[in-house]
Design a protein around this motif. Structure first.
Motif, mmCIF file in Angstrom:
data_model
loop_
_atom_site.group_PDB
_atom_site.id
_atom_site.type_symbol
_atom_site.label_atom_id
_atom_site.label_comp_id
_atom_site.label_asym_id
_atom_site.label_seq_id
_atom_site.Cartn_x
_atom_site.Cartn_y
_atom_site.Cartn_z
ATOM 1 N N GLY A 161 0.803 -1.212 0.000
ATOM 2 C CA GLY A 161 0.000 0.000 0.000
ATOM 3 C C GLY A 161 0.836 1.262 0.000
ATOM 4 N N VAL A 162 1.914 1.270 0.771
ATOM 5 C CA VAL A 162 2.816 2.429 0.779
ATOM 6 C C VAL A 162 3.576 2.514 -0.545
ATOM 7 C CG1 VAL A 162 4.864 3.438 1.856
ATOM 8 C CG2 VAL A 162 3.035 2.519 3.289
ATOM 9 N N ALA A 163 4.082 1.383 -1.019
ATOM 10 C CA ALA A 163 4.846 1.364 -2.274
ATOM 11 C C ALA A 163 3.994 1.852 -3.446
ATOM 12 C CB ALA A 163 5.371 -0.041 -2.550
ATOM 13 N N ASN A 164 2.708 1.518 -3.432
ATOM 14 C CA ASN A 164 1.803 1.916 -4.520
ATOM 15 C C ASN A 164 1.081 3.228 -4.239
ATOM 16 O OD1 ASN A 164 2.314 -0.352 -6.185
ATOM 17 N ND2 ASN A 164 1.034 -1.590 -4.843
ATOM 18 N N GLN A 165 1.460 3.895 -3.149
ATOM 19 C CA GLN A 165 0.919 5.190 -2.743
ATOM 20 C C GLN A 165 -0.571 5.147 -2.415
ATOM 21 O OE1 GLN A 165 2.214 8.149 -5.604
ATOM 22 N NE2 GLN A 165 4.364 7.697 -5.214
ATOM 23 N N ASP A 166 -1.046 3.968 -1.977
ATOM 24 C CA ASP A 166 -2.417 3.858 -1.486
ATOM 25 C C ASP A 166 -2.501 4.290 -0.035
ATOM 26 O OD1 ASP A 166 -3.367 2.811 -3.916
ATOM 27 O OD2 ASP A 166 -2.790 0.781 -3.328
ATOM 28 N N TYR A 167 -1.398 4.127 0.708
ATOM 29 C CA TYR A 167 -1.313 4.530 2.110
ATOM 30 C C TYR A 167 -0.184 5.536 2.256
ATOM 31 C CZ TYR A 167 -3.612 -0.056 2.668
ATOM 32 O OH TYR A 167 -4.417 -1.143 2.558
ATOM 33 N N ALA A 191 1.507 5.969 5.114
ATOM 34 C CA ALA A 191 2.533 5.397 5.981
ATOM 35 C C ALA A 191 2.023 4.058 6.519
ATOM 36 C CB ALA A 191 2.832 6.337 7.146
ATOM 37 N N ALA A 192 2.951 3.272 7.053
ATOM 38 C CA ALA A 192 2.583 1.988 7.642
ATOM 39 C C ALA A 192 3.636 1.562 8.653
ATOM 40 C CB ALA A 192 2.453 0.919 6.560
ATOM 41 N N ALA A 193 3.180 0.883 9.684
ATOM 42 C CA ALA A 193 4.086 0.249 10.641
ATOM 43 C C ALA A 193 4.184 -1.211 10.229
ATOM 44 C CB ALA A 193 3.530 0.377 12.055
ATOM 45 N N VAL A 194 5.393 -1.665 9.948
ATOM 46 C CA VAL A 194 5.578 -3.029 9.449
ATOM 47 C C VAL A 194 6.767 -3.696 10.116
ATOM 48 C CG1 VAL A 194 4.567 -2.490 7.199
ATOM 49 C CG2 VAL A 194 7.036 -2.301 7.511
ATOM 50 N N ALA A 195 6.767 -5.009 10.075
ATOM 51 C CA ALA A 195 7.890 -5.781 10.602
ATOM 52 C C ALA A 195 9.052 -5.701 9.621
ATOM 53 C CB ALA A 195 7.480 -7.237 10.810
ATOM 54 N N ASN A 196 10.210 -5.397 10.145
ATOM 55 C CA ASN A 196 11.418 -5.285 9.343
ATOM 56 C C ASN A 196 11.709 -6.572 8.564
ATOM 57 O OD1 ASN A 196 13.465 -3.445 8.632
ATOM 58 N ND2 ASN A 196 14.917 -4.523 9.937
ATOM 59 N N SER A 197 11.475 -7.724 9.195
ATOM 60 C CA SER A 197 11.758 -8.994 8.533
ATOM 61 C C SER A 197 10.850 -9.196 7.320
ATOM 62 C CB SER A 197 11.616 -10.166 9.506
ATOM 63 O OG SER A 197 10.317 -10.211 10.049
ATOM 64 N N VAL A 198 9.592 -8.770 7.413
ATOM 65 C CA VAL A 198 8.678 -8.892 6.275
ATOM 66 C C VAL A 198 9.125 -7.951 5.156
ATOM 67 C CG1 VAL A 198 6.287 -8.630 5.489
ATOM 68 C CG2 VAL A 198 6.757 -9.555 7.774
ATOM 69 N N LEU A 199 9.471 -6.727 5.520
ATOM 70 C CA LEU A 199 9.951 -5.768 4.518
ATOM 71 C C LEU A 199 11.195 -6.298 3.812
ATOM 72 C CD1 LEU A 199 10.018 -3.047 3.079
ATOM 73 C CD2 LEU A 199 11.205 -2.113 5.070
ATOM 74 N N LEU A 252 10.027 3.395 -0.956
ATOM 75 C CA LEU A 252 9.770 3.483 0.476
ATOM 76 C C LEU A 252 10.781 4.386 1.167
ATOM 77 C CD1 LEU A 252 9.484 -0.372 0.846
ATOM 78 C CD2 LEU A 252 7.550 1.206 0.754
ATOM 79 N N VAL A 253 10.353 4.990 2.248
ATOM 80 C CA VAL A 253 11.238 5.774 3.111
ATOM 81 C C VAL A 253 10.983 5.317 4.539
ATOM 82 C CG1 VAL A 253 11.774 8.067 4.007
ATOM 83 C CG2 VAL A 253 11.194 7.781 1.588
ATOM 84 N N SER A 254 12.025 4.934 5.244
ATOM 85 C CA SER A 254 11.890 4.519 6.634
ATOM 86 C C SER A 254 11.957 5.750 7.529
ATOM 87 C CB SER A 254 13.005 3.542 7.009
ATOM 88 O OG SER A 254 12.885 3.180 8.365
ATOM 89 N N LEU A 255 10.949 5.931 8.368
ATOM 90 C CA LEU A 255 10.903 7.079 9.271
ATOM 91 C C LEU A 255 11.423 6.746 10.657
ATOM 92 C CD1 LEU A 255 7.328 8.395 8.401
ATOM 93 C CD2 LEU A 255 9.522 9.193 7.496
ATOM 94 N N TYR A 256 11.254 5.481 11.057
ATOM 95 C CA TYR A 256 11.623 5.092 12.416
ATOM 96 C C TYR A 256 11.797 3.587 12.469
ATOM 97 C CZ TYR A 256 11.189 4.065 17.395
ATOM 98 O OH TYR A 256 11.399 3.599 18.664
#
Length: 132
Positions: free
Chosen positions: A22-28, A30-38, A52-56
């Motif tokens: 969703g973030v990659a396709n600009q539908d969202y 921002a998102a909180a996601v697990a680093n391992s999944v990313l 993608l841009v990591s904020l935190y």
């Protein structure tokens, strides 16, 4: 210091994969996601770093866990733990999926130590769990 509803509109995708897409396709926004999944999705070229841009990044915490009820007989608790820690990962789909991130094993954890960051996140977000 970002505030949901003011700085961004919260949307719940239901899965880390969906949130990343969703973030990659600009539908969202921002998102909180697990680093391992990313990291798995980046390795598979499902998304690219330039989308993608990591904020935190929080401290690392267990991606998946299994727990025991505190009131099980100690003998049963031990048998359950033995079953997990003697599991043969070699050649399994679990090994294929989790070895890429160095997680192809079950390791002992404690709620007090390993889930501390989750309790902090819950507290910051006003999340409470009640068994009432």
């Amino acid at each position: 210091n970002m505030v949901a509803g003011e700085d961004f509109e919260p949307v719940f995708s239901g899965k880390h994969d969906n949130s990343i897409l969703g973030v990659a396709n600009q539908d969202y926004q921002a998102a909180a996601v697990a680093n391992s999944v990313l990291n798995r999705m980046l390795r598979r070229d499902v998304v690219s770093e330039d989308q993608l841009v990591s904020l935190y990044k929080s401290q690392t915490f267990p991606t998946t866990s299994y727990g025991l009820a505190h009131n099980l007989k100690p003998e049963l608790q031990q048998k359950i733990q033995d079953a997990f820690f003697s599991f043969e990962w070699e050649g399994t789909a679990l090994e294929d999926e989790f070895s890429k991130s160095g997680e192809a094993q079950f390791v002992p954890i404690t709620f007090k130590n390993h889930w501390e960051v989750i309790r902090k996140i819950d507290s910051a977000n006003g999340v409470e769990y009640s068994c009432k």
